[in-house]
Design a protein around this motif. Structure first.
Motif, PDB file in Angstrom:
ATOM      1  N   ARG A   5     -18.754  11.842  22.364  1.00  0.00           N
ATOM      2  CA  ARG A   5     -17.501  11.277  21.865  1.00  0.00           C
ATOM      3  C   ARG A   5     -16.881  12.118  20.749  1.00  0.00           C
ATOM      4  N   VAL A   6     -17.708  12.667  19.856  1.00  0.00           N
ATOM      5  CA  VAL A   6     -17.140  13.254  18.639  1.00  0.00           C
ATOM      6  C   VAL A   6     -17.091  14.777  18.646  1.00  0.00           C
ATOM      7  N   LEU A   7     -17.859  15.446  19.517  1.00  0.00           N
ATOM      8  CA  LEU A   7     -17.831  16.905  19.501  1.00  0.00           C
ATOM      9  C   LEU A   7     -16.549  17.421  20.138  1.00  0.00           C
ATOM     10  N   PRO A   8     -15.941  18.456  19.573  1.00  0.00           N
ATOM     11  CA  PRO A   8     -14.689  18.981  20.130  1.00  0.00           C
ATOM     12  C   PRO A   8     -14.898  19.592  21.502  1.00  0.00           C
ATOM     13  N   ARG A   9     -13.893  19.459  22.350  1.00  0.00           N
ATOM     14  CA  ARG A   9     -13.959  20.044  23.689  1.00  0.00           C
ATOM     15  C   ARG A   9     -14.022  21.562  23.594  1.00  0.00           C
ATOM     16  N   ASP A  10     -14.774  22.161  24.520  1.00  0.00           N
ATOM     17  CA  ASP A  10     -14.920  23.612  24.521  1.00  0.00           C
ATOM     18  C   ASP A  10     -13.649  24.283  25.024  1.00  0.00           C
TER      19      ASP A  10
ATOM     20  N   LEU B  94     -24.513  25.387  13.250  1.00  0.00           N
ATOM     21  CA  LEU B  94     -23.792  26.276  12.343  1.00  0.00           C
ATOM     22  C   LEU B  94     -22.456  26.708  12.927  1.00  0.00           C
ATOM     23  N   SER B  95     -22.445  27.022  14.211  1.00  0.00           N
ATOM     24  CA  SER B  95     -21.204  27.466  14.832  1.00  0.00           C
ATOM     25  C   SER B  95     -20.146  26.364  14.806  1.00  0.00           C
ATOM     26  N   LEU B  96     -20.548  25.124  15.068  1.00  0.00           N
ATOM     27  CA  LEU B  96     -19.598  24.017  15.031  1.00  0.00           C
ATOM     28  C   LEU B  96     -19.081  23.785  13.616  1.00  0.00           C
ATOM     29  N   ILE B  97     -19.949  23.961  12.606  1.00  0.00           N
ATOM     30  CA  ILE B  97     -19.503  23.840  11.226  1.00  0.00           C
ATOM     31  C   ILE B  97     -18.512  24.949  10.900  1.00  0.00           C
ATOM     32  N   GLN B  98     -18.861  26.184  11.298  1.00  0.00           N
ATOM     33  CA  GLN B  98     -18.000  27.320  10.999  1.00  0.00           C
ATOM     34  C   GLN B  98     -16.614  27.173  11.639  1.00  0.00           C
ATOM     35  N   ARG B  99     -16.572  26.624  12.846  1.00  0.00           N
ATOM     36  CA  ARG B  99     -15.329  26.576  13.599  1.00  0.00           C
ATOM     37  C   ARG B  99     -14.501  25.319  13.327  1.00  0.00           C
TER      38      ARG B  99
ATOM     39  N   PRO C 178      -9.891  22.669  12.707  1.00  0.00           N
ATOM     40  CA  PRO C 178      -9.555  22.163  14.016  1.00  0.00           C
ATOM     41  C   PRO C 178      -9.850  20.685  14.128  1.00  0.00           C
ATOM     42  N   ALA C 179      -9.030  19.994  14.859  1.00  0.00           N
ATOM     43  CA  ALA C 179      -9.225  18.555  15.014  1.00  0.00           C
ATOM     44  C   ALA C 179     -10.244  18.273  16.089  1.00  0.00           C
ATOM     45  N   THR C 180     -11.070  17.275  15.854  1.00  0.00           N
ATOM     46  CA  THR C 180     -12.003  16.799  16.875  1.00  0.00           C
ATOM     47  C   THR C 180     -11.533  15.403  17.263  1.00  0.00           C
ATOM     48  N   ASP C 181     -12.109  14.378  16.626  1.00  0.00           N
ATOM     49  CA  ASP C 181     -11.596  13.027  16.811  1.00  0.00           C
ATOM     50  C   ASP C 181     -10.937  12.560  15.521  1.00  0.00           C
ATOM     51  N   ASN C 182     -10.453  13.544  14.715  1.00  0.00           N
ATOM     52  CA  ASN C 182      -9.855  13.290  13.412  1.00  0.00           C
ATOM     53  C   ASN C 182     -10.851  12.726  12.416  1.00  0.00           C
ATOM     54  N   HIS C 183     -12.124  12.836  12.720  1.00  0.00           N
ATOM     55  CA  HIS C 183     -13.173  12.397  11.815  1.00  0.00           C
ATOM     56  C   HIS C 183     -14.239  13.488  11.748  1.00  0.00           C
ATOM     57  N   PRO C 184     -13.958  14.585  11.032  1.00  0.00           N
ATOM     58  CA  PRO C 184     -14.934  15.666  10.972  1.00  0.00           C
ATOM     59  C   PRO C 184     -16.259  15.234  10.364  1.00  0.00           C
ATOM     60  N   GLY C 185     -16.238  14.191   9.520  1.00  0.00           N
ATOM     61  CA  GLY C 185     -17.486  13.684   8.966  1.00  0.00           C
ATOM     62  C   GLY C 185     -18.419  13.175  10.046  1.00  0.00           C
ATOM     63  N   ARG C 186     -17.863  12.589  11.094  1.00  0.00           N
ATOM     64  CA  ARG C 186     -18.697  12.106  12.203  1.00  0.00           C
ATOM     65  C   ARG C 186     -19.339  13.270  12.940  1.00  0.00           C
TER      66      ARG C 186
END
Length: 489
Positions: free
Chosen positions: A208-213, A141-146, A23-31
């Protein structure tokens, strides 16, 4: 049930069977990974950073031994009790929302701890710190998994594993540095205040970088298993409180009754959760997660390796500060080789030859056992050993990393995204309980042995340490056997 292809027998490197893309967040999953793991590292530091500050806290606040134990363990108690609940709240209310709320509570409680004027205040704010961590940590962990899948998820879990276990030793090191520095005459307070600027920065970056719920998360909030929460909270509390306070109080009758009641409440909790699942409810821990291939063995291995890790760090701290009269700084730096090697192995083990992969976990436990014996023998008779001691420390780091990182990565890499909160909360809880059990069990063994030998000193302390190192080695050996049994099935 998930399967792997013949070309990729390691589930840690297999693509997720459910999610087909990241899933896309801010297109920078490393952040995203950097932000959540920085918070993870900060929270883990706080489990151990206080250890080397305890003598200074006791002197300044005139705290009793029992009060100091609660300063150290109050964080662990609320952290352990609320971890699984924090995981479920993230699943129901949104991982981003709960993560930021937990980080806010943790940062505010850290400020309050650093400004506390009495032991009672400090204990209360430590409990609040633990609650903040319990909300924040399961979301990692949940954010990594998703938000990661396949090879990217396996790499992220590898970094997570390295951060998780190096935080313990790094906490000891940083605590020693901060206490010895005595910044502006503040003594022990910077071990808490250091979290405040870091927490504020992470809150700004996280927003800024965490995906919206998922907007639908709020609609599921009524599904929180409150009876299960009460039963689990009671069980974990009845287990952790006597482990923390039992030795200080001389193991009175109430401590044994509490442990027995904990077993009863755990049994009732399991029966209730199974019944709720059979009737179509939403249990706090879904039984299917426990039945997932590899989760049961992973729970045992994670508990064992973290008990060994916690017992090793705690008893060695007691020896070098109490028996060898090391300063807080020197005591903290003693753990640097273990921390560095643990981190390096945790980050690189997946690049090792494929023919080694299946043997890594039992080999890690076996190496840990041998290295624990080496540490005890190198420090026997009150001596301060040289090169051989640091080689043994490095062996401990390598062994614990191989016992922990592959176990966690392989257990979580194929868990379905809808079970990520339950699996993450479960393994985070046993990680913390393993640390707590290790500190309580091996700390009690060390202190009881020291008392039985009479006058304290370098010689008697080293004798007590040797007994503990052999006991830790025996515990690590059980992990090696579990790995071998698994391989022969």
């Amino acid at each position: 049930m998930t399967t792997t292809t013949p070309a990729d027998p390691d589930p840690a490197t297999s693509p997720s069977p459910v999610t087909s893309k990241t899933p896309a967040t801010d297109n920078h999953p490393g952040r995203l990974l950097a932000v959540v793991l920085a918070a993870q590292f900060m929270a883990l530091l706080d489990v151990f950073i206080v250890n080397v500050a305890v003598p200074t806290i006791g002197t300044e606040l005139h705290a009793s031994g029992a009060q100091l134990q609660l300063v150290v363990a109050g964080y662990a108690i609320t952290y352990s009790v609320l971890l699984i609940t924090g995981a479920r709240l993230g699943d129901l209310l949104g991982h981003r929302r709960v993560y930021l709320a937990g980080l806010t509570l943790f940062t505010a409680a850290s400020l309050a701890c650093g400004l506390a004027q009495g032991t009672g205040e400090l204990i209360a704010f430590r409990l609040a710190q633990g609650a903040g961590s319990a909300l924040m940590i399961p979301q990692v962990l949940s954010l990594i998994q998703r938000n990661f899948s396949g090879e990217a998820r396996a790499r992220a879990l590898g970094v997570y594993s390295a951060v998780l276990a190096t935080g313990a030793a790094a906490g000891q090191v940083l605590g020693g540095v901060l206490v010895s520095a005595d910044l502006f005459g503040t003594g022990w307070r910077p071990v808490f205040l250091v979290n405040v600027p870091v927490g504020v920065v992470l809150l700004a970056l996280g927003a800024r970088v965490l995906p919206r719920d998922d907007a639908r998360a709020q609609e599921r909030s009524h599904r929180l298993d409150l009876p299960g929460l009460v039963l689990l909270g009671a069980a974990v509390s009845l287990l952790t409180v006597p482990l923390v306070l039992g030795r200080e109080e001389g193991w009175p009758l109430w401590s044994w009754l509490s442990l027995a009641a904990a077993a009863l409440f755990f049994a009732v909790f399991c029966a209730y959760e199974s019944r709720l699942a059979r009737h179509g409810g939403t249990p706090l821990i879904a039984p299917r997660v426990l039945r997932h291939p590899g989760i049961g063995l992973a729970v045992f291995r994670v508990t064992a390796v973290m008990a060994v890790n916690g017992g090793f760090l705690f008893t060695l701290t007691l020896h070098v500060q109490g028996g060898l009269d090391y300063s807080a700084l020197r005591a903290g730096l003693t753990f640097a080789p273990t921390a560095v090697v643990f981190g390096l192995v945790g980050l690189t083990w997946r690049r090792w030859p494929a023919s080694w992969q299946r043997a890594l976990i039992p080999l890690g436990f076996a190496l840990s056992a041998l290295s624990m014996c080496g540490v005890g023998l190198a420090l026997r008779d009150g001596r301060e050993a040289g090169l051989w001691l640091y080689a043994a420390f490095a062996g401990v780091g390598v062994g614990l990393a191989l016992g922990f990182s592959p176990t966690l990565t392989r257990a979580l890499a194929t868990v379905r995204p809808e079970d990520a909160a339950d699996a993450g909360g479960l393994l985070a809880t046993v990680t913390q309980l393993g640390q707590l059990i290790g500190v309580a069990a091996f700390g009690t063994l060390f202190l009881n042995r020291l008392e039985s030998l009479g006058a304290p000193g370098a010689y008697t302390s080293s004798d007590a340490l040797l007994v503990c190192m052999f006991a830790l080695a025996a515990t690590a050996a059980t992990g090696a056997v579990s790995g071998l049994v698994r391989r022969r099935r």
